[in-house]
Design a protein around this motif. Structure first.
Motif, PDB file in Angstrom:
ATOM      1  N   GLY A 122      47.693   0.417 -28.016  1.00 55.92           N
ATOM      2  CA  GLY A 122      46.479   0.314 -28.979  1.00 55.92           C
ATOM      3  C   GLY A 122      46.345   1.296 -29.852  1.00 55.92           C
ATOM      4  N   PHE A 123      45.564   0.977 -30.845  1.00 55.60           N
ATOM      5  CA  PHE A 123      45.333   2.234 -31.993  1.00 55.60           C
ATOM      6  C   PHE A 123      43.898   2.114 -32.427  1.00 55.60           C
ATOM      7  CE2 PHE A 123      49.509   0.123 -32.343  1.00 55.60           C
ATOM      8  CZ  PHE A 123      50.275   1.346 -32.558  1.00 55.60           C
ATOM      9  N   PHE A 124      43.306   3.399 -32.532  1.00 50.39           N
ATOM     10  CA  PHE A 124      41.831   3.902 -33.036  1.00 50.39           C
ATOM     11  C   PHE A 124      42.022   4.887 -33.797  1.00 50.39           C
ATOM     12  CE2 PHE A 124      42.713   5.123 -28.859  1.00 50.39           C
ATOM     13  CZ  PHE A 124      42.010   6.609 -28.910  1.00 50.39           C
ATOM     14  N   ARG A 125      41.024   5.309 -34.578  1.00 49.81           N
ATOM     15  CA  ARG A 125      40.923   6.372 -35.509  1.00 49.81           C
ATOM     16  C   ARG A 125      40.754   7.657 -34.588  1.00 49.81           C
ATOM     17  NH1 ARG A 125      37.999   3.079 -39.440  1.00 49.81           N
ATOM     18  NH2 ARG A 125      38.902   3.817 -41.446  1.00 49.81           N
ATOM     19  N   LYS A 126      41.444   8.538 -34.772  1.00 44.08           N
ATOM     20  CA  LYS A 126      41.502   9.855 -33.936  1.00 44.08           C
ATOM     21  C   LYS A 126      40.089  10.237 -33.614  1.00 44.08           C
ATOM     22  CE  LYS A 126      43.209  14.569 -34.080  1.00 44.08           C
ATOM     23  NZ  LYS A 126      43.754  15.452 -34.872  1.00 44.08           N
ATOM     24  N   SER A 127      39.025  10.047 -34.628  1.00 46.67           N
ATOM     25  CA  SER A 127      37.572  10.454 -34.485  1.00 46.67           C
ATOM     26  C   SER A 127      36.978   9.447 -33.472  1.00 46.67           C
ATOM     27  CB  SER A 127      36.911  10.749 -35.795  1.00 46.67           C
ATOM     28  OG  SER A 127      36.975   9.474 -36.537  1.00 46.67           O
ATOM     29  N   ALA A 128      37.311   8.460 -33.169  1.00 48.94           N
ATOM     30  CA  ALA A 128      36.603   7.246 -32.624  1.00 48.94           C
ATOM     31  C   ALA A 128      37.020   7.317 -30.850  1.00 48.94           C
ATOM     32  CB  ALA A 128      36.815   5.982 -32.933  1.00 48.94           C
ATOM     33  N   THR A 129      36.423   6.775 -30.107  1.00 43.99           N
ATOM     34  CA  THR A 129      36.928   6.611 -28.803  1.00 43.99           C
ATOM     35  C   THR A 129      37.844   5.540 -28.430  1.00 43.99           C
ATOM     36  OG1 THR A 129      35.148   5.319 -28.127  1.00 43.99           O
ATOM     37  CG2 THR A 129      34.671   7.651 -28.047  1.00 43.99           C
ATOM     38  N   GLY A 130      38.579   5.634 -27.318  1.00 40.96           N
ATOM     39  CA  GLY A 130      39.638   4.434 -26.824  1.00 40.96           C
ATOM     40  C   GLY A 130      38.784   3.073 -26.694  1.00 40.96           C
ATOM     41  N   SER A 131      37.753   3.040 -26.819  1.00 41.46           N
ATOM     42  CA  SER A 131      37.061   1.729 -26.585  1.00 41.46           C
ATOM     43  C   SER A 131      37.069   1.087 -28.007  1.00 41.46           C
ATOM     44  CB  SER A 131      35.584   1.761 -25.842  1.00 41.46           C
ATOM     45  OG  SER A 131      34.841   2.436 -26.738  1.00 41.46           O
ATOM     46  N   ASP A 132      37.100   1.884 -28.991  1.00 42.07           N
ATOM     47  CA  ASP A 132      37.164   1.160 -30.508  1.00 42.07           C
ATOM     48  C   ASP A 132      38.463   1.025 -31.074  1.00 42.07           C
ATOM     49  OD1 ASP A 132      34.267   1.735 -30.617  1.00 42.07           O
ATOM     50  OD2 ASP A 132      34.562   3.854 -31.044  1.00 42.07           O
ATOM     51  N   MET A 133      39.004   0.440 -30.245  1.00 39.74           N
ATOM     52  CA  MET A 133      40.672   0.110 -30.744  1.00 39.74           C
ATOM     53  C   MET A 133      40.653  -1.141 -31.912  1.00 39.74           C
ATOM     54  SD  MET A 133      43.205  -0.099 -27.586  1.00 39.74           S
ATOM     55  CE  MET A 133      43.447   1.510 -26.886  1.00 39.74           C
ATOM     56  N   PHE A 134      41.389  -1.092 -32.676  1.00 42.05           N
ATOM     57  CA  PHE A 134      41.692  -2.250 -33.852  1.00 42.05           C
ATOM     58  C   PHE A 134      42.254  -3.344 -33.467  1.00 42.05           C
ATOM     59  CE2 PHE A 134      41.973   2.021 -36.343  1.00 42.05           C
ATOM     60  CZ  PHE A 134      40.794   1.853 -36.910  1.00 42.05           C
ATOM     61  N   GLU A 135      41.790  -4.344 -33.712  1.00 38.91           N
ATOM     62  CA  GLU A 135      42.399  -5.841 -33.455  1.00 38.91           C
ATOM     63  C   GLU A 135      43.652  -5.802 -34.121  1.00 38.91           C
ATOM     64  OE1 GLU A 135      40.794 -10.171 -32.652  1.00 38.91           O
ATOM     65  OE2 GLU A 135      39.501  -8.567 -33.898  1.00 38.91           O
ATOM     66  N   ILE A 136      44.836  -6.167 -33.332  1.00 33.43           N
ATOM     67  CA  ILE A 136      46.020  -6.501 -34.038  1.00 33.43           C
ATOM     68  C   ILE A 136      45.937  -7.764 -34.665  1.00 33.43           C
ATOM     69  CG2 ILE A 136      48.510  -6.540 -33.148  1.00 33.43           C
ATOM     70  CD1 ILE A 136      47.354  -3.823 -32.527  1.00 33.43           C
ATOM     71  N   ASN A 137      46.997  -7.795 -35.732  1.00 35.73           N
ATOM     72  CA  ASN A 137      47.181  -9.141 -36.512  1.00 35.73           C
ATOM     73  C   ASN A 137      45.890  -9.278 -37.346  1.00 35.73           C
ATOM     74  OD1 ASN A 137      50.125  -9.131 -35.878  1.00 35.73           O
ATOM     75  ND2 ASN A 137      49.360 -10.091 -34.021  1.00 35.73           N
ATOM     76  N   GLN A 138      44.951  -8.695 -37.626  1.00 30.43           N
ATOM     77  CA  GLN A 138      43.818  -8.970 -38.402  1.00 30.43           C
ATOM     78  C   GLN A 138      43.950  -8.223 -39.770  1.00 30.43           C
ATOM     79  OE1 GLN A 138      41.558 -11.328 -37.435  1.00 30.43           O
ATOM     80  NE2 GLN A 138      43.065 -11.511 -35.708  1.00 30.43           N
ATOM     81  N   ASP A 139      43.785  -9.164 -40.667  1.00 27.32           N
ATOM     82  CA  ASP A 139      43.694  -8.536 -42.107  1.00 27.32           C
ATOM     83  C   ASP A 139      42.352  -7.781 -42.368  1.00 27.32           C
ATOM     84  OD1 ASP A 139      46.043  -9.938 -42.944  1.00 27.32           O
ATOM     85  OD2 ASP A 139      45.189 -11.608 -43.482  1.00 27.32           O
TER      86      ASP A 139
END
Length: 183
Positions: A122-139
């Protein structure tokens, strides 16, 4: 990457004219500005294709993945350069094959003996936490700030269990595709 394109359709109707006649020229022009050149830094490879190595020497214990330890993640940056003057917004989408249990992870491309099971990235902003992952396949999932447009978007890729308590260690390889929209 979109390059500048200029398309002009010229419609010229030639009619017999006299000194009193007007000549009409109608044209339609479609001008497409270039947007930005995008590149990735932080891993190994080219500006557009990078391999990130997680853990120590590419090895990570399952406990590190389960606990969201930094060893189960790697940072990288996407940099926008040569952008059109006046660009005010970049939004990004991460695409990949997700497991049936979550839309926050991309499942591995290789499966079977010797490969991970029930683990995704999963992926998130470096400044965020691992619980703030971006949803995949969402415009439009990732909206860049003005600072990120100017200096780059710092992201973290992290391995996580796709089914809690059922992760199995092995080789892991996944592909994430980032697409960009500009305003």
């Amino acid at each position: 990457m979109t390059r500048s394109a200029l398309t002009i359709i010229l419609l010229l109707f030639t009619l017999p004219t006299t000194a009193k006649d007007n000549i009409s020229i109608d044209f339609t022009a479609t001008i497409k500005e270039s947007t930005c050149s995008m590149k990735i830094t932080g891993g190994a490879g080219s500006d557009t294709h990078q391999t990130l190595t997680l853990g120590t020497g590419g090895k990570i214990g399952l406990d590190k993945i389960v606990n969201g330890d930094t060893e189960a993640s790697a940072n990288f940056r996407i940099v926008a350069s040569n952008c059109t003057v006046g660009l005010s917004k970049i939004s990004s989408k991460i695409a990949g094959k997700t497991p049936s249990t979550t839309t926050m992870l991309i499942e591995p491309t290789a499966t079977g003996s010797g490969y991970t099971q029930n683990i995704g990235v999963g992926f998130f902003r470096k400044s965020a936490t691992g619980s703030d992952m971006f949803e995949i396949n969402q415009d439009g999932q990732i909206i860049w700030t003005a600072d990120e447009i100017a200096n780059g978007l710092d992201l973290t890729a992290a391995l996580r269990e796709s089914i809690p308590g059922q992760g199995k260690i092995g080789d892991f390889k996944a592909t994430a595709t980032f697409s960009f929209s500009y305003e």
